[in-house]
Enzyme design. Structure first.
Site, PDB file in Angstrom:
ATOM      1  CG  HIS A 115      -1.806  -1.281   1.291  1.00  0.00           C
ATOM      2  ND1 HIS A 115      -2.783  -1.400   0.256  1.00  0.00           N
ATOM      3  CD2 HIS A 115      -2.258  -1.937   2.330  1.00  0.00           C
ATOM      4  CE1 HIS A 115      -3.391  -2.470   0.642  1.00  0.00           C
ATOM      5  NE2 HIS A 115      -3.178  -2.697   1.708  1.00  0.00           N
ATOM      6  CE1 TYR A 124     -13.127  -3.814  -5.496  1.00  0.00           C
ATOM      7  CE2 TYR A 124     -14.838  -2.374  -5.635  1.00  0.00           C
ATOM      8  CZ  TYR A 124     -14.302  -3.666  -5.439  1.00  0.00           C
ATOM      9  OH  TYR A 124     -14.962  -4.457  -4.433  1.00  0.00           O
ATOM     10  CB  SER A 128     -17.279 -14.979  -7.882  1.00  0.00           C
ATOM     11  OG  SER A 128     -17.435 -15.855  -7.237  1.00  0.00           O
ATOM     12  CG  MET A 185     -12.325 -14.384  -3.990  1.00  0.00           C
ATOM     13  SD  MET A 185     -11.775 -12.937  -4.041  1.00  0.00           S
ATOM     14  CE  MET A 185     -10.784 -12.340  -2.835  1.00  0.00           C
TER      15      MET A 185
END
Length: 305
Positions: A123, A205, A240, A244
């Site tokens: 990150h 996203y 998906s 998951m």
């Protein structure tokens, strides 16, 4: 954000070089990231928190295993470059932490010894990485609309018994750049400015949600692992959100209670637009004004609706 005095150290946050981080992050690893030895076949997944990190981790694992869930190598999917090795017992109180201190060994050491190809998650901001990152490794950057980011961050940490903060405090901290890993605008803009670099794939996203197959195809081609249509369909199905959650439940069953990866709930709804359930009209107007000022002069096609 107020902290419960009985909170274990690792569940709190600290400031390093003007940027806030969770205490899972080691200052030494943050500082040493610039000197991290990048390999030509490395794949870096870089995101601002709560922007689809674990989704892309699962996608990459599936791409490397030709879409076969049972063949995914999860040895490097336990932490990020700047964090400690999280695959260990998680203390539930300061007293328990004092009796059984967590091993603060850097995850960077595990990555150093890992065989290629490595899938490395982080990150960190662009200026924290080695200068040759985009010359050597394949990099995937995911941006998510910041209204959903601040909402997801609140849902992720807001229910913690050790961090006591309200939605309003969370909202203000985000606008002030005081959430973990620093201000969202700077993080995204740094990578957007170099989006034309051949080794960088910049994704949104919301676009991935709309057309996962096409974006997974892009990712596979970008990292030099093109897939057959049959394999692509397997990756789409096995990455998906529904699958998951089943996968993570299966991983949790193999690990003892108290394990950090079991305790932390990384997967939420996996949807776009959830911010509308949290933002007041006044907050939405304040956010829009903030966004216009922060992103002035740079046109990033973020989808808010």
């Amino acid at each position: 954000m107020a902290a419960n005095p009985d909170a274990p150290y690792l569940q709190l946050q600290h400031c390093h070089d003007g940027i806030w981080y969770t205490n899972f992050c080691l200052d030494s690893s943050i500082d040493n990231a610039k000197n991290f030895e990048v390999r030509p076949d490395d794949v870096f997944i870089i995101t601002y928190p709560k922007s689809g990190t674990h989704w892309m981790m699962e996608i990459m694992g599936l791409i490397l295993s030709d879409g076969h869930l049972e063949k995914v190598d999860r040895s490097l999917l336990t932490s990020a470059l700047e964090m400690i090795n999280m695959d260990q017992t998680f203390p539930k109180s300061k007293e328990e932490e004092a009796k059984n201190p967590v091993d603060m060994s850097p995850f960077m050491e595990i990555l150093d010894k890992a065989p290629s190809p490595r899938v490395i998650v982080s990150h960190l901001r662009k200026d924290r990485f080695p200068k040759d990152l985009l010359q050597k490794a394949k990099v995937i950057y995911i941006a998510r609309n910041p209204k959903d980011v601040v909402t997801s961050w609140y849902n992720f940490l807001g229910k913690s018994p050790f961090l006591t903060f309200t939605w309003e405090e969370n909202f203000k901290a985000f606008l002030d750049g005081k959430t973990a890993w620093g201000p969202w605008p700077e993080h995204v803009k740094e990578f957007w400015k170099v989006r034309e670099e051949p080794n960088l794939l910049f994704l949104f996203y919301e676009d991935m949600l709309k057309d996962p197959l096409e974006h997974i195809r892009q990712v596979a081609n970008h990292v030099g692992r093109p897939l057959s249509e049959e394999a692509l369909q397997r990756v789409v199905a096995n990455s998906s959100i529904k699958q998951m959650k089943k996968t993570y439940e299966g991983v949790a069953e193999q690990k003892k209670e108290g394990n950090m990866l079991v305790e932390l709930k990384f997967l939420a709804k996996g949807v776009s637009g959830r911010w509308k359930n949290f933002f007041t009209v006044a907050q939405n107007e304040e956010f829009d004004d903030w966004y216009a000022k922060q992103m002035s002069g740079i046109d990033i096609p973020v989808t808010f609706e």
